[in-house]
Design a protein around this motif. Sequence first.
Motif, PDB file in Angstrom:
ATOM      1  N   ALA A   1       1.055  -1.026   0.041  1.00 33.80           N
ATOM      2  CA  ALA A   1       0.067  -0.254   0.124  1.00 33.80           C
ATOM      3  C   ALA A   1       0.929   1.335   0.142  1.00 33.80           C
ATOM      4  N   GLY A   2       0.608   2.148  -0.621  1.00 35.72           N
ATOM      5  CA  GLY A   2       0.889   3.275  -0.803  1.00 35.72           C
ATOM      6  C   GLY A   2      -0.008   5.187  -0.477  1.00 35.72           C
ATOM      7  N   GLN A   3       0.624   5.773  -0.618  1.00 34.52           N
ATOM      8  CA  GLN A   3      -0.119   7.270  -1.120  1.00 34.52           C
ATOM      9  C   GLN A   3      -0.098   7.767  -1.762  1.00 34.52           C
ATOM     10  N   ALA A   4      -0.755   8.364  -3.010  1.00 34.24           N
ATOM     11  CA  ALA A   4      -0.784   8.895  -4.426  1.00 34.24           C
ATOM     12  C   ALA A   4       0.030  10.045  -4.309  1.00 34.24           C
ATOM     13  N   LEU A   5       0.546   9.938  -4.800  1.00 34.81           N
ATOM     14  CA  LEU A   5       0.919  11.420  -4.673  1.00 34.81           C
ATOM     15  C   LEU A   5       0.569  12.594  -5.871  1.00 34.81           C
ATOM     16  N   GLY A   6      -0.467  11.787  -6.511  1.00 40.90           N
ATOM     17  CA  GLY A   6      -0.843  13.096  -7.868  1.00 40.90           C
ATOM     18  C   GLY A   6      -2.064  11.881  -7.750  1.00 40.90           C
ATOM     19  N   ALA A   7      -3.441  12.650  -8.549  1.00 38.19           N
ATOM     20  CA  ALA A   7      -4.816  12.139  -8.769  1.00 38.19           C
ATOM     21  C   ALA A   7      -4.787  11.139  -9.879  1.00 38.19           C
ATOM     22  N   GLY A   8      -5.267   9.283 -10.219  1.00 36.99           N
ATOM     23  CA  GLY A   8      -4.746   9.003 -11.352  1.00 36.99           C
ATOM     24  C   GLY A   8      -6.077   8.704 -11.809  1.00 36.99           C
ATOM     25  N   ALA A   9      -5.870   8.448 -13.138  1.00 37.71           N
ATOM     26  CA  ALA A   9      -6.669   7.317 -14.330  1.00 37.71           C
ATOM     27  C   ALA A   9      -6.276   6.760 -14.781  1.00 37.71           C
ATOM     28  N   VAL A  10      -7.149   6.020 -15.434  1.00 37.40           N
ATOM     29  CA  VAL A  10      -7.067   4.289 -16.361  1.00 37.40           C
ATOM     30  C   VAL A  10      -5.437   4.611 -17.376  1.00 37.40           C
ATOM     31  N   GLY A  11      -4.470   3.745 -16.906  1.00 40.68           N
ATOM     32  CA  GLY A  11      -3.196   4.616 -18.362  1.00 40.68           C
ATOM     33  C   GLY A  11      -2.292   5.626 -17.849  1.00 40.68           C
TER      34      GLY A  11
END
Length: 247
Positions: A210-220
């Motif tokens: 597990a981790g913390q996203a540093l930015g928004a994420g979308a598929v691909g």
Amino acid sequence: MKSLSPPLWSWLRRALPGLLLGWALGVAAQTAPAPDALADIGPATQRWLDGALQQAQASGAGLRMEVQVGQLDPRLRLAPCARVEPYLPAGSRLWGRTRLGLRCVEGAVQWNVFLPITVKAWGPAWVLAGNVNAGKVLAAGDAMQDEVDWAADFAAVMANPEAWIGQVAARPLMAGQTLRQGMVRAPELFRAGAQVRVTVQGPGYVVTSAGQALGAGAVGQMVRVRMDNGRIISGTVSEDGTVGVAL
């Protein structure tokens, strides 16, 4: 759906020699060349179209093509020429507003001019039925099929509804706009700061953490994630929101 005409190269190959000949006759009236000075325009254009146009416009098959020919600067005074060669300038293509080069290759003065042309490519596409706010997820009812000019913009038309249904408007869109690439983006599966699952795959093993996203994420998309040990890694977002990292 309306029936469509043959591709551009076939139509333009028939039409352009006459258009060029008409232009050249106007030049001839100004410069008074010998009667046979224009004899090679038709065959040269035919050869050029058979080669360059057929290859360059292969993607135009199935569209109803139209070509609008502009005018040369009326102030031009061109020397007589026995053979005028048409060509497509570097970096140009027969699509939308463009130009065709015409150069004298057999004459006392070897001149080179550019003839403005507009190529239209009519075919079925999806047009917005109403205004769409940025960030809205597009549904099937947001657009309707119509015949539009594919060449009105260099951005590719999204002719397949699967390319835009379920996608998010990347900016405010207006009713009547043709849906093209760059107008929509994949919806975000998580935002910056969200906890995400990370799958690290190497030769013969798979580790999930597990981790913390540093930015928004979308598929691909590529996204950076801060792991529990403080290390920052980058991975690709999958359809279930997992960030995959290949080592």
